[in-house]
Design a protein around this motif. Structure first.
Motif, PDB file in Angstrom:
ATOM      1  N   PHE A 247      47.814-101.768 -18.811  1.00  0.00           N
ATOM      2  CA  PHE A 247      48.058-102.979 -19.576  1.00  0.00           C
ATOM      3  C   PHE A 247      48.969-103.890 -18.751  1.00  0.00           C
ATOM      4  O   PHE A 247      49.557-103.453 -17.759  1.00  0.00           O
ATOM      5  N   PRO A 248      49.093-105.163 -19.117  1.00  0.00           N
ATOM      6  CA  PRO A 248      49.972-106.054 -18.351  1.00  0.00           C
ATOM      7  C   PRO A 248      51.372-105.473 -18.190  1.00  0.00           C
ATOM      8  O   PRO A 248      51.915-104.845 -19.109  1.00  0.00           O
ATOM      9  N   GLY A 249      51.932-105.676 -17.018  1.00  0.00           N
ATOM     10  CA  GLY A 249      53.261-105.147 -16.745  1.00  0.00           C
ATOM     11  C   GLY A 249      53.854-105.770 -15.499  1.00  0.00           C
ATOM     12  O   GLY A 249      53.299-106.719 -14.938  1.00  0.00           O
ATOM     13  N   GLY A 250      54.965-105.214 -15.065  1.00  0.00           N
ATOM     14  CA  GLY A 250      55.688-105.749 -13.922  1.00  0.00           C
ATOM     15  C   GLY A 250      55.509-104.937 -12.665  1.00  0.00           C
ATOM     16  O   GLY A 250      54.440-104.352 -12.424  1.00  0.00           O
ATOM     17  N   PHE A 251      56.566-104.860 -11.865  1.00  0.00           N
ATOM     18  CA  PHE A 251      56.489-104.182 -10.574  1.00  0.00           C
ATOM     19  C   PHE A 251      56.049-102.728 -10.717  1.00  0.00           C
ATOM     20  O   PHE A 251      55.247-102.223  -9.932  1.00  0.00           O
ATOM     21  N   GLY A 252      56.615-102.020 -11.711  1.00  0.00           N
ATOM     22  CA  GLY A 252      56.286-100.609 -11.874  1.00  0.00           C
ATOM     23  C   GLY A 252      54.816-100.398 -12.181  1.00  0.00           C
ATOM     24  O   GLY A 252      54.168 -99.502 -11.626  1.00  0.00           O
ATOM     25  N   THR A 253      54.276-101.232 -13.077  1.00  0.00           N
ATOM     26  CA  THR A 253      52.855-101.134 -13.424  1.00  0.00           C
ATOM     27  C   THR A 253      51.981-101.404 -12.206  1.00  0.00           C
ATOM     28  O   THR A 253      51.016-100.679 -11.935  1.00  0.00           O
ATOM     29  N   LEU A 254      52.327-102.456 -11.454  1.00  0.00           N
ATOM     30  CA  LEU A 254      51.541-102.794 -10.266  1.00  0.00           C
ATOM     31  C   LEU A 254      51.653-101.701  -9.209  1.00  0.00           C
ATOM     32  O   LEU A 254      50.666-101.384  -8.520  1.00  0.00           O
ATOM     33  N   ASP A 255      52.820-101.130  -9.086  1.00  0.00           N
ATOM     34  CA  ASP A 255      53.025-100.039  -8.132  1.00  0.00           C
ATOM     35  C   ASP A 255      52.097 -98.871  -8.439  1.00  0.00           C
ATOM     36  O   ASP A 255      51.388 -98.362  -7.566  1.00  0.00           O
ATOM     37  N   GLU A 256      52.085 -98.454  -9.691  1.00  0.00           N
ATOM     38  CA  GLU A 256      51.249 -97.312 -10.070  1.00  0.00           C
ATOM     39  C   GLU A 256      49.768 -97.662  -9.963  1.00  0.00           C
ATOM     40  O   GLU A 256      48.948 -96.835  -9.540  1.00  0.00           O
ATOM     41  N   LEU A 257      49.408 -98.879 -10.354  1.00  0.00           N
ATOM     42  CA  LEU A 257      48.007 -99.295 -10.287  1.00  0.00           C
ATOM     43  C   LEU A 257      47.493 -99.282  -8.856  1.00  0.00           C
ATOM     44  O   LEU A 257      46.445 -98.688  -8.555  1.00  0.00           O
ATOM     45  N   PHE A 258      48.217 -99.929  -7.955  1.00  0.00           N
ATOM     46  CA  PHE A 258      47.742-100.027  -6.578  1.00  0.00           C
ATOM     47  C   PHE A 258      47.878 -98.708  -5.836  1.00  0.00           C
ATOM     48  O   PHE A 258      47.115 -98.438  -4.900  1.00  0.00           O
ATOM     49  N   GLU A 259      48.826 -97.871  -6.233  1.00  0.00           N
ATOM     50  CA  GLU A 259      48.898 -96.525  -5.675  1.00  0.00           C
ATOM     51  C   GLU A 259      47.607 -95.768  -5.967  1.00  0.00           C
ATOM     52  O   GLU A 259      47.004 -95.150  -5.083  1.00  0.00           O
ATOM     53  N   THR A 260      47.158 -95.841  -7.225  1.00  0.00           N
ATOM     54  CA  THR A 260      45.943 -95.134  -7.616  1.00  0.00           C
ATOM     55  C   THR A 260      44.713 -95.748  -6.958  1.00  0.00           C
ATOM     56  O   THR A 260      43.829 -95.030  -6.468  1.00  0.00           O
ATOM     57  N   LEU A 261      44.636 -97.082  -6.943  1.00  0.00           N
ATOM     58  CA  LEU A 261      43.505 -97.738  -6.289  1.00  0.00           C
ATOM     59  C   LEU A 261      43.423 -97.347  -4.814  1.00  0.00           C
ATOM     60  O   LEU A 261      42.326 -97.096  -4.284  1.00  0.00           O
ATOM     61  N   THR A 262      44.567 -97.275  -4.147  1.00  0.00           N
ATOM     62  CA  THR A 262      44.591 -96.918  -2.728  1.00  0.00           C
ATOM     63  C   THR A 262      44.133 -95.481  -2.514  1.00  0.00           C
ATOM     64  O   THR A 262      43.360 -95.186  -1.591  1.00  0.00           O
ATOM     65  N   LEU A 263      44.596 -94.575  -3.370  1.00  0.00           N
ATOM     66  CA  LEU A 263      44.205 -93.170  -3.245  1.00  0.00           C
ATOM     67  C   LEU A 263      42.700 -93.001  -3.419  1.00  0.00           C
ATOM     68  O   LEU A 263      42.055 -92.234  -2.696  1.00  0.00           O
TER      69      LEU A 263
ATOM     70  N   GLU B  28      36.805-104.806   0.580  1.00  0.00           N
ATOM     71  CA  GLU B  28      35.355-104.967   0.559  1.00  0.00           C
ATOM     72  C   GLU B  28      34.884-105.365  -0.837  1.00  0.00           C
ATOM     73  O   GLU B  28      35.563-105.098  -1.831  1.00  0.00           O
ATOM     74  N   GLN B  29      33.723-105.981  -0.904  1.00  0.00           N
ATOM     75  CA  GLN B  29      33.148-106.334  -2.203  1.00  0.00           C
ATOM     76  C   GLN B  29      32.992-105.087  -3.071  1.00  0.00           C
ATOM     77  O   GLN B  29      33.218-105.126  -4.285  1.00  0.00           O
ATOM     78  N   THR B  30      32.624-103.976  -2.444  1.00  0.00           N
ATOM     79  CA  THR B  30      32.433-102.743  -3.211  1.00  0.00           C
ATOM     80  C   THR B  30      33.737-102.202  -3.785  1.00  0.00           C
ATOM     81  O   THR B  30      33.714-101.409  -4.736  1.00  0.00           O
ATOM     82  N   ASP B  31      34.863-102.625  -3.229  1.00  0.00           N
ATOM     83  CA  ASP B  31      36.138-102.164  -3.763  1.00  0.00           C
ATOM     84  C   ASP B  31      36.388-102.683  -5.169  1.00  0.00           C
ATOM     85  O   ASP B  31      37.177-102.096  -5.926  1.00  0.00           O
ATOM     86  N   LEU B  32      35.727-103.772  -5.530  1.00  0.00           N
ATOM     87  CA  LEU B  32      35.880-104.300  -6.884  1.00  0.00           C
ATOM     88  C   LEU B  32      35.247-103.378  -7.917  1.00  0.00           C
ATOM     89  O   LEU B  32      35.517-103.499  -9.117  1.00  0.00           O
TER      90      LEU B  32
END
Length: 297
Positions: free
Chosen positions: A214-230, A265-269
């Motif tokens: 859900f919408p959030g700040g630095f912590g939310t973005l940190d966890e989101l992009f950590e998972t996306l990267t993994l 990449e486009q496929t990353d979406l």
């Protein structure tokens, strides 16, 4: 005093001196059992041991309770429940009515109105967790336990929704200067506290079968992009990653720009889905796993 009395006195003195010497030894940190010596365990060169302990404690407890699959819910710690936001708005309005020219009270009212607007995210997170937990209770073979960061805001809403459904949920708290203390809706047996963000993140991802942000700040973005990267780098198995709140996420991050600039990449979406409602978030997870009777209620 006889010779015999003198000998007895010397023996008593010696015994007292001996006891005092032993007591002094036993009072030293070097004599403490290693696992009971906080000063020893908190040394810099014991960090590796602390990391291991912090990983093992939740791991062993969750294994003992056969917790194998979770849905991780992230979002702002600052969002209030609708009832709390409405209460705060009434107070702000009343205070401003008493002093209508007070700029600080005008700012307080503005913040209260914003908090009320954003409180629907709290309600959505609560509804989503209720929906997911109700399914898990109906289908124990498809049990997906809600796990949150254990604090207030969206985290609280997620644990609260699981409780609304009559189910259990996990809270992975972290020691912070502010914002972080256990919310009252976590199942007590599954409320853990961490010092190290890295170990906490491992426990978020290790059993995750889906992540809902859900919408959030630095912590939310940190966890989101950590998972996306993994997932992107195949360090972790693909799981449904669902972002709730199209308006927020489309304004916050221009993913298409990242594609146009060649940074992804486009496929990353395809690694994530953006939805607007808790029902849509649940359906995205059901479709990924073909869950039986997965219709959101």
């Amino acid at each position: 005093m006889t010779e015999k009395d003198e000998l007895h006195r010397r023996r008593l003195t010696s015994a007292k001196e001996s006891d005092a010497a032993v007591a002094k030894i036993e009072g030293q940190g070097s004599y403490k059992l290693a696992f009971a010596d906080d000063d020893f365990l908190l040394r810099d060169d014991l960090r590796a041991v602390r990391l291991q302990l912090e990983y093992l404690k939740p791991q062993i407890v969750l294994e003992e309770h056969n917790v194998e699959a979770t849905i991780v819910v992230f979002g702002s710690a600052r969002f209030l429940s609708p009832e709390q936001a409405e209460h705060d708005l009434r107070i702000a309005e009343a205070e401003l009515n008493k002093a209508p020219h007070d700029d600080s009270l005008k700012g307080q009212l503005k913040r209260a109105k914003r908090a009320l607007k954003n409180s629907h995210y709290y309600q959505q997170a609560r509804d989503f967790a209720r929906i997911a937990t109700e399914h898990s209770l109906r289908r124990p073979d498809e049990n997906l336990m809600i796990v949150s960061g254990g604090g207030p805001g969206v985290m609280e809403a997620a644990n609260r929704g699981a409780m609304d459904a009559g189910g259990e949920s996990i809270g992975l708290n972290i020691v912070l200067p502010k914002e972080q203390r256990p919310n009252p809706y976590i199942t007590p047996d599954y409320c853990f506290q961490f010092h190290y963000f890295a170990i906490r993140k491992m426990h978020f991802v290790q059993r995750a079968r889906a992540l809902v942000a859900f919408p959030g700040g630095f912590g939310t973005l940190d966890e989101l992009f950590e998972t996306l990267t993994l997932v992107q780098t195949k360090k972790s198995e693909p799981v449904p990653i669902v972002l709730v709140g199209k308006a927020f996420w489309s304004q916050l991050i221009d993913f298409e720009l990242m594609v146009d600039e060649g940074t992804i990449e486009q496929t990353d979406l395809d690694l994530f889905t953006v939805v607007d409602t808790p029902e849509e978030a649940w359906q995205a997870i059901c479709q990924c796993y073909d869950l039986k009777n997965g219709k959101a209620i």
